[in-house]
Design a protein around this motif. Sequence first.
Motif, short mmCIF file in Angstrom:
data_model
loop_
_atom_site.label_atom_id
_atom_site.label_comp_id
_atom_site.label_asym_id
_atom_site.label_seq_id
_atom_site.Cartn_x
_atom_site.Cartn_y
_atom_site.Cartn_z
N CYS A 178 0.84 -1.20 0.00
CA CYS A 178 0.00 0.00 0.00
C CYS A 178 0.88 1.25 0.00
CB CYS A 178 -0.90 0.02 1.23
SG CYS A 178 -2.06 -1.37 1.30
N ALA A 179 0.28 2.36 -0.39
CA ALA A 179 1.01 3.62 -0.42
C ALA A 179 1.22 4.16 0.99
CB ALA A 179 0.25 4.65 -1.26
N HIS A 180 2.36 4.79 1.21
CA HIS A 180 2.66 5.45 2.48
C HIS A 180 3.21 6.84 2.20
CE1 HIS A 180 2.46 1.30 3.95
NE2 HIS A 180 2.32 1.80 5.15
N VAL A 181 2.99 7.74 3.15
CA VAL A 181 3.60 9.06 3.08
C VAL A 181 4.47 9.25 4.30
CG1 VAL A 181 1.67 10.05 1.80
CG2 VAL A 181 1.70 10.24 4.28
N VAL A 182 5.48 10.10 4.16
CA VAL A 182 6.40 10.38 5.25
C VAL A 182 6.41 11.88 5.50
CG1 VAL A 182 8.79 10.27 6.05
CG2 VAL A 182 7.84 8.39 4.69
N ALA A 183 6.23 12.26 6.76
CA ALA A 183 6.29 13.66 7.17
C ALA A 183 7.57 13.87 7.97
CB ALA A 183 5.07 14.03 8.01
N VAL A 184 8.28 14.95 7.68
CA VAL A 184 9.54 15.26 8.36
C VAL A 184 9.41 16.60 9.06
CG1 VAL A 184 12.02 15.61 8.08
CG2 VAL A 184 10.83 13.98 6.61
N ALA A 185 9.71 16.62 10.36
CA ALA A 185 9.65 17.85 11.14
C ALA A 185 11.01 18.53 11.17
CB ALA A 185 9.18 17.55 12.57
N ASP A 186 11.02 19.83 11.03
CA ASP A 186 12.26 20.60 11.03
C ASP A 186 12.92 20.53 12.40
OD1 ASP A 186 14.24 22.18 10.05
OD2 ASP A 186 13.13 24.05 10.21
N GLY A 187 14.22 20.83 12.43
CA GLY A 187 14.95 20.84 13.69
C GLY A 187 16.05 19.81 13.67
N ASP A 188 16.90 19.86 14.68
CA ASP A 188 17.94 18.85 14.81
C ASP A 188 18.07 18.48 16.28
OD1 ASP A 188 19.20 20.99 15.95
OD2 ASP A 188 20.54 21.37 14.28
N ARG A 242 8.86 11.21 23.13
CA ARG A 242 8.06 10.18 23.78
C ARG A 242 6.60 10.61 23.88
NH1 ARG A 242 9.54 4.97 23.91
NH2 ARG A 242 11.58 4.63 24.83
N GLY A 243 6.39 11.90 24.22
CA GLY A 243 5.03 12.41 24.33
C GLY A 243 4.32 12.40 22.99
N VAL A 244 5.01 12.82 21.93
CA VAL A 244 4.43 12.80 20.59
C VAL A 244 4.06 11.37 20.21
CG1 VAL A 244 4.91 13.18 18.14
CG2 VAL A 244 5.62 14.88 19.81
N ALA A 286 0.80 19.24 14.58
CA ALA A 286 0.33 20.00 15.75
C ALA A 286 1.15 19.67 17.00
CB ALA A 286 -1.15 19.70 16.01
N LEU A 287 1.71 18.47 17.06
CA LEU A 287 2.45 18.03 18.25
C LEU A 287 3.93 18.40 18.22
CD1 LEU A 287 0.87 14.48 18.64
CD2 LEU A 287 0.56 16.41 20.20
N THR A 288 4.40 19.00 17.12
CA THR A 288 5.82 19.30 17.00
C THR A 288 6.16 20.73 17.42
OG1 THR A 288 5.50 19.82 14.66
CG2 THR A 288 6.24 17.60 15.20
N GLU A 289 5.29 21.33 18.21
CA GLU A 289 5.55 22.64 18.81
C GLU A 289 5.84 23.72 17.76
OE1 GLU A 289 8.61 22.10 21.74
OE2 GLU A 289 7.15 21.43 23.23
N GLY A 290 5.04 23.72 16.70
CA GLY A 290 5.14 24.79 15.71
C GLY A 290 6.30 24.67 14.74
N ARG A 291 7.05 23.59 14.78
CA ARG A 291 8.15 23.43 13.81
C ARG A 291 7.57 23.14 12.43
NH1 ARG A 291 13.27 21.77 16.46
NH2 ARG A 291 12.93 21.81 18.71
N ARG A 292 8.30 23.55 11.40
CA ARG A 292 7.82 23.29 10.05
C ARG A 292 7.82 21.79 9.77
NH1 ARG A 292 7.94 26.59 5.58
NH2 ARG A 292 9.73 27.85 6.25
N VAL A 293 6.77 21.32 9.12
CA VAL A 293 6.63 19.92 8.73
C VAL A 293 6.36 19.86 7.24
CG1 VAL A 293 5.22 17.83 8.97
CG2 VAL A 293 5.79 19.18 11.00
#
Length: 349
Positions: free
Chosen positions: A134-144, A154-156, A197-204
């Motif tokens: 099946c198809a999957h998508v990947v989301a990447v959150a900014d930051g290091d 852990r919370g996310v 929404a859970l990444t504290e406003g970082r670009r995704v």
Amino acid sequence: MATAVTAGHDPAEWAGLLEDVAKTGRRLRREELEQLRSYGDRAAQEGRGLAELVDERLVQTGAVWTGRTVDGASMAALRAAVAALATGHGRAYRERLQRDESGRREFVADLLSSRSDLGRLAEHAERFGLNLACAHVVAVADGDGYDLEDPLVRGVERQLLGRFGEQDVLLAVKHGRLVCIVPGGPAEAPAVQAFAALTEGRRVVVGRPHSGPGGVVRSYEEARNALEQANRLRLPGQLLRAADLLILPVLLRDRDALEELIHGVLEPLVGARGGPGPLLETLAAYADSRYVAAEAARRLGLSVRALSYRLERIARLTGLDPDDALQRYTLETAAFGARLLGWPDQAGS
């Protein structure tokens, strides 16, 4: 020295232990408690639940104690026995969770690696509830500096898995960035939005959906590249999609042609008073505002008259009119390329 009574799973052995405790008033010995812990451990590895084990012991105890007066020593022995069972069962359960989590993390890391054995990935995917066909998508959150042991991560993970389940969301850290793998379909949009929404406003940035064992890493590479380009261009928006930024790799595919366009169109702006920066900013705001002068002026903090003056200077210096459809496209593409390559600050780099 008295020999410890066997405390195995056989009802007769358990009955003998209870009889011996009731007769002597003694406590359970260390060896007996360890036998019970080992029994709980084995039962957990066989997939039996703790409630089932405790109920089993209580039924056996009831058969032995029926019609008898139960003293304090017998009750203490029963409590100790149940506690030992629970300890052994919990120990095995925690070890299994650690093994599963370690294997899960290794599997997700392989999913995101272009050097992985795709055949092996497909074989192991079912264990983690993933259908790679099946198809999957990947989301990447900014930051290091993200780490799977960080409380934030852990919370996310807890919130995403609690809402969507392990079969619908996989979380990972790749090169210090937080990565979320989601199957395409009805759950895709809610899961991606929740992750953002859970990444504290970082670009995704979200990659396009792809199928097959190599689909996940392909979507990840798209998202990662688009994220880096969006940051370089300082694009607005917290949640972006790589599909909306496909023009970027097209422009970069022929870098020489793009540089030629930039220099041929925008070089005259270098001699403007104040440099090319304000005029390039004006072109970007005008394009982002869909060429509505009032909106562009508002974004730039200018009056409409001041904006018009800047546009006239651009037209005079470049020979291209931002209000002419074809010339506007040439100007916009050149200005976009300039932002992409960091021109003129990084010219020639």
